[in-house]
Design a protein around this motif. Structure first.
Motif, PDB file in Angstrom:
ATOM      1  N   ASN A 124       0.795  -1.238   0.198  1.00 34.83           N
ATOM      2  CA  ASN A 124       0.034   0.038  -0.128  1.00 34.83           C
ATOM      3  C   ASN A 124       0.818   1.284   0.026  1.00 34.83           C
ATOM      4  OD1 ASN A 124      -1.735   2.109   0.309  1.00 34.83           O
ATOM      5  ND2 ASN A 124      -2.413   1.433   2.474  1.00 34.83           N
ATOM      6  N   ASP A 132      -5.952   3.436   4.977  1.00 35.43           N
ATOM      7  CA  ASP A 132      -5.845   1.875   5.559  1.00 35.43           C
ATOM      8  C   ASP A 132      -6.515   1.103   4.309  1.00 35.43           C
ATOM      9  OD1 ASP A 132      -6.008  -0.340   6.860  1.00 35.43           O
ATOM     10  OD2 ASP A 132      -6.505   0.487   8.738  1.00 35.43           O
ATOM     11  N   ASP A 174      -6.641  -2.247   4.725  1.00 33.58           N
ATOM     12  CA  ASP A 174      -6.716  -3.503   5.313  1.00 33.58           C
ATOM     13  C   ASP A 174      -7.987  -4.337   5.487  1.00 33.58           C
ATOM     14  OD1 ASP A 174      -4.047  -4.089   6.070  1.00 33.58           O
ATOM     15  OD2 ASP A 174      -4.194  -3.407   8.078  1.00 33.58           O
ATOM     16  N   ASP A 175      -9.023  -3.591   5.380  1.00 36.11           N
ATOM     17  CA  ASP A 175     -10.305  -4.110   5.305  1.00 36.11           C
ATOM     18  C   ASP A 175     -10.735  -4.687   3.941  1.00 36.11           C
ATOM     19  OD1 ASP A 175     -11.321  -3.278   7.666  1.00 36.11           O
ATOM     20  OD2 ASP A 175     -12.240  -1.558   6.898  1.00 36.11           O
ATOM     21  N   PRO A 202      -6.418  -7.795   3.295  1.00 32.89           N
ATOM     22  CA  PRO A 202      -5.950  -7.802   4.765  1.00 32.89           C
ATOM     23  C   PRO A 202      -4.418  -8.052   4.950  1.00 32.89           C
ATOM     24  CG  PRO A 202      -7.992  -9.028   4.161  1.00 32.89           C
ATOM     25  CD  PRO A 202      -7.639  -8.470   2.838  1.00 32.89           C
ATOM     26  N   GLY A 203      -3.567  -7.444   5.560  1.00 34.06           N
ATOM     27  CA  GLY A 203      -2.346  -7.664   6.058  1.00 34.06           C
ATOM     28  C   GLY A 203      -1.505  -7.129   4.904  1.00 34.06           C
ATOM     29  N   ASP A 260       1.180  -4.892   3.097  1.00 29.40           N
ATOM     30  CA  ASP A 260       2.233  -4.186   3.621  1.00 29.40           C
ATOM     31  C   ASP A 260       2.398  -2.644   3.259  1.00 29.40           C
ATOM     32  OD1 ASP A 260       4.776  -4.336   4.830  1.00 29.40           O
ATOM     33  OD2 ASP A 260       5.847  -5.100   3.068  1.00 29.40           O
TER      34      ASP A 260
END
Length: 333
Positions: free
Chosen positions: A221, A226, A228-229, A232-233, A235
């Motif tokens: 990213n 953010d 993550d949604d 997921p995970g 970097d």
């Protein structure tokens, strides 16, 4: 440089008809110019929203992809269109402003276009072909350094992603062997999926399609937002250095040709708001993580009017200016 296609000084159309106004506009179909190819982030947003803009307008909207020169070809085309409201487009400052300045475009200025609305925020991720089992920026760096993978794709020579590619090499240790420019997120995504290049740029919007293909995944990213949604995970690049958000996050801004009347643009802006607030768009936003955010004409103007001066200052602060960027490009060749 540009042909005069904006009507006469009284605002009449080229054929002598009266210009459109907010009371009777529109009475015919409209064209939404996207200065990138199909499948990229800008195109994806437009194709999600266009059907819902058609509802309040009462007319159809045709998506017209005019990719090339890091969005400059389509943008220049838009500047030349009639100022009747029937043709509008999307630009993506600050990256769009950066590309205009970096390519030293002559004949028009980003501030010439008239604001309509903004409809969302999106930005860059890095995607990698799944056959290499790479899950982080560290692993991506190691794979290039060890010669295990080849080729890195970015979105347009002289563009914001070109500069980001060079920064990733100079400041973040991404020692790719070859960097290849493509006309937008869609072509870059297809190049990674087909393993024409092992990795490359995608917007967070088009990265969803890359993952759905089962052939590539978003692994880094480049934004501060953010993700993550959705991934997921994933970097974050900020684990490896300073934020790149100034060059990797941008707005979906709808604009019209110079001198398009304010009441006509207000009608289009209201349609953008309707599309942003539509339950289908909100559901799409929740499912994909694509940020949908309506801003009116003033909000749209805030995103790009004066943005060239702002991006010049950012580039000066980070790498010493646009002359330094050109030297980096020449050294790459």
């Amino acid at each position: 440089m540009l042909a005069g296609c904006l009507g006469d000084e009284n605002g009449d159309g080229d054929d002598g008809t009266e210009p459109a106004n907010g009371d009777d506009f529109p009475t015919d179909s409209l064209t939404w110019m996207i200065p990138w190819g199909e499948g990229g982030g800008t195109d994806t947003y437009a194709r999600q929203m266009a059907p819902h803009m058609e509802e309040p307008l009462g007319q159809s909207i045709e998506i017209d992809n005019r990719e090339g020169a890091g969005s400059m070809l389509g943008s220049e085309w838009l500047v030349q269109q009639d100022s009747d409201g029937y043709t509008f487009g999307t630009v993506n400052p600050p990256g769009w402003s950066f590309t205009w300045r970096a390519q030293e475009v002559d004949g028009w200025h980003p501030d010439d276009l008239e604001p309509i609305a903004h409809s969302g925020i999106f930005g860059y991720t890095l995607i990698v072909n799944d056959q290499y089992d790479i899950e982080s920026f560290d692993e991506l760096r190691d794979a290039y350094a060890d010669g295990e993978i080849s080729g890195f794709g970015y979105q347009g020579a002289g563009s914001d992603s070109h500069l980001t590619t060079l920064i990733l090499q100079e400041e973040y240790g991404l020692e790719y062997d070859t960097a290849v420019p493509y006309d937008g997120g869609g072509p870059t995504m297809e190049a990674v999926i087909s393993d024409e290049v092992a990795a490359g740029f995608a917007t967070n919007t088009s990265a969803v399609a890359a993952e759905e293909s089962g052939e590539a995944s978003a692994v880094v990213n480049l934004m501060d937002i953010d993700l993550d949604d959705v991934f997921p995970g994933i970097d974050p690049i900020t684990d490896y250095g300073d934020s790149l958000a100034w060059i990797t996050e941008f707005y979906q801004v709808q604009v019209a040709p110079p001198d398009t009347p304010a009441d006509v643009r207000e009608t289009l802006s209201d349609a953008v708001r309707h599309a942003c607030e539509h339950e289908d768009t909100q559901e799409w936003s929740e499912e994909t993580g694509n940020i949908v955010e309506y801003g009116d004409m003033d909000d749209a103007a805030d995103q790009y009017v004066g943005s060239v001066d702002e991006i010049e200052q950012q580039v000066d602060d980070v790498i010493g200016g646009f002359d330094e960027f050109q030297e980096m490009v020449e050294a790459e060749d």
